[in-house]
Design an enzyme around this catalytic site. Structure first.
Site, PDB file in Angstrom:
ATOM      1  N   HIS A 109      -0.430  15.357 -67.134  1.00  0.00           N
ATOM      2  CA  HIS A 109       0.148  15.948 -65.917  1.00  0.00           C
ATOM      3  C   HIS A 109      -0.633  17.201 -65.544  1.00  0.00           C
ATOM      4  CE1 HIS A 109       1.995  18.160 -69.239  1.00  0.00           C
ATOM      5  NE2 HIS A 109       2.158  19.173 -68.384  1.00  0.00           N
ATOM      6  N   ASP A 111       0.343  21.081 -64.156  1.00  0.00           N
ATOM      7  CA  ASP A 111       1.566  21.883 -64.113  1.00  0.00           C
ATOM      8  C   ASP A 111       2.042  22.167 -62.694  1.00  0.00           C
ATOM      9  OD1 ASP A 111       1.836  21.989 -66.852  1.00  0.00           O
ATOM     10  OD2 ASP A 111       0.590  23.787 -67.038  1.00  0.00           O
ATOM     11  N   HIS A 256      -3.363  17.591 -68.423  1.00  0.00           N
ATOM     12  CA  HIS A 256      -3.193  17.774 -69.861  1.00  0.00           C
ATOM     13  C   HIS A 256      -1.998  16.982 -70.360  1.00  0.00           C
ATOM     14  CE1 HIS A 256      -0.828  20.922 -67.908  1.00  0.00           C
ATOM     15  NE2 HIS A 256      -0.045  20.929 -68.964  1.00  0.00           N
ATOM     16  N   ARG A 271       3.454  30.972 -73.218  1.00  0.00           N
ATOM     17  CA  ARG A 271       2.800  30.453 -72.014  1.00  0.00           C
ATOM     18  C   ARG A 271       2.919  31.423 -70.849  1.00  0.00           C
ATOM     19  NH1 ARG A 271       4.778  26.830 -67.478  1.00  0.00           N
ATOM     20  NH2 ARG A 271       3.595  24.906 -67.497  1.00  0.00           N
TER      21      ARG A 271
END
Ligand code: OGA
Ligand code: MN
Length: 280
Positions: A109, A111, A256, A271
């Site tokens: 996908h 983000d 990713h 993150r």
């Protein structure tokens, strides 16, 4: 080591994308020349890795801010209340709070592709790493696109697809039916990177639901073809995490995924995301 008199060493990680940069201590400030050198490597290699870093939350944020305005956490606000820009991607409960994307495999996908303005960049800092599995895989959406036959490229021209975030499954599994409250957005199937000018695929197995204007079976077959290309090993770099790794990827030209790992083992990543433009 101070970051003035910086000599970057750049080592490609795979043929399609990824580079390890060494000789930098990200906990220290970077002058403009040093930052530009890192930024150039990032644009060229799409995913950058710095090993053996020791970074506080503030130091990670300070580095991320060099790339652009930060994106406050949108899907799970309040999940990690200390800082609106930090999301803990972890299966560990911290101060009584659960982390995001705790465990399980995740398919490829990009983000926030379900928002009008998806994140430009995402960085993860490895704090705890399971003994095996939980690798993050990256695929170069530009390299995949460039490898397509001219007829396929022509077929994709002007197509748009609906991207959906499935809350129910915590965004780790794709659902067959669309939740009407789920964040969703239509984006071009092929986007042009605003800085490099390279075209890349902007569809993904985890969140792209269908291509607009095609019969469902045709949309599904075309998407499946593209997903299989994205998963070809020659376009992929698989990152095996070590504690102290800082990995940053460009969501405009990469996808990713994550491999499965034993949920009984601990994994913790910090993150931070950088705001992006609307894909075109
Ligand atoms: C993310 C993500 C993958 C991983 O944080 O956006 O997809 O390896 N993480 O945890
Ligand atoms: Mn992700």
């Amino acid at each position: 080591m101070p970051n003035d008199s910086l000599t970057l060493t750049v080592r490609p990680l795979a043929s399609a994308l990824g580079a390890e940069i060494s000789g930098v201590d990200l906990s220290r400030s970077l002058d403009d020349a040093a930052f530009k050198a890192i930024h150039d490597v990032w644009l060229k290699h799409q995913v950058i890795l710095f090993r053996d870093q020791s970074l506080s939350e503030d130091q990670q944020i300070a580095f991320a801010e060099r790339f652009g305005e930060l994106q406050p956490v949108r899907t799970t606000p309040g999940l990690y209340k200390k800082n609106p820009y930090v999301l803990m991607v972890t299966n560990v409960v911290i101060d009584g709070q659960k982390g995001a994307l705790p465990d399980g495999e995740m398919q490829f996908h990009s983000d926030q592709c379900y928002y009008e303005n998806p994140a430009m960049a995402t960085m993860l800092f490895g704090i705890e790493v399971p003994p095996s599995g939980g690798d993050t895989l990256f695929s170069s959406a530009t390299a995949v696109y460039e490898s397509l036959p001219a007829a396929t490229k022509a077929r994709l021209e002007g197509l748009q697809a609906l991207n959906v975030y499935d809350y129910g499954n915590g965004a780790t599994i794709k659902s067959d039916k669309i939740d009407e409250n789920a964040p969703k957005f239509v984006h071009p199937v092929v986007r042009t990177h605003p800085e490099t000018g390279r075209k890349g695929l902007y569809v993904n197995r985890l969140m792209t639901h269908h291509i607009l204007g095609l019969p469902p079976a045709e949309s599904e077959a075309l998407l499946e073809d593209l997903f299989l290309q994205i998963e070809q090993p020659q376009f992929v770099y698989g990152h095996k995490w070590r504690v102290g790794d800082l990995v940053m990827w460009d969501n405009r030209c990469t996808l990713h995924a994550r491999t499965d790992f034993d949920p009984g083992t601990r994994r913790m990543m910090r993150r931070v995301t950088v705001k992006g433009d609307r894909p075109s």
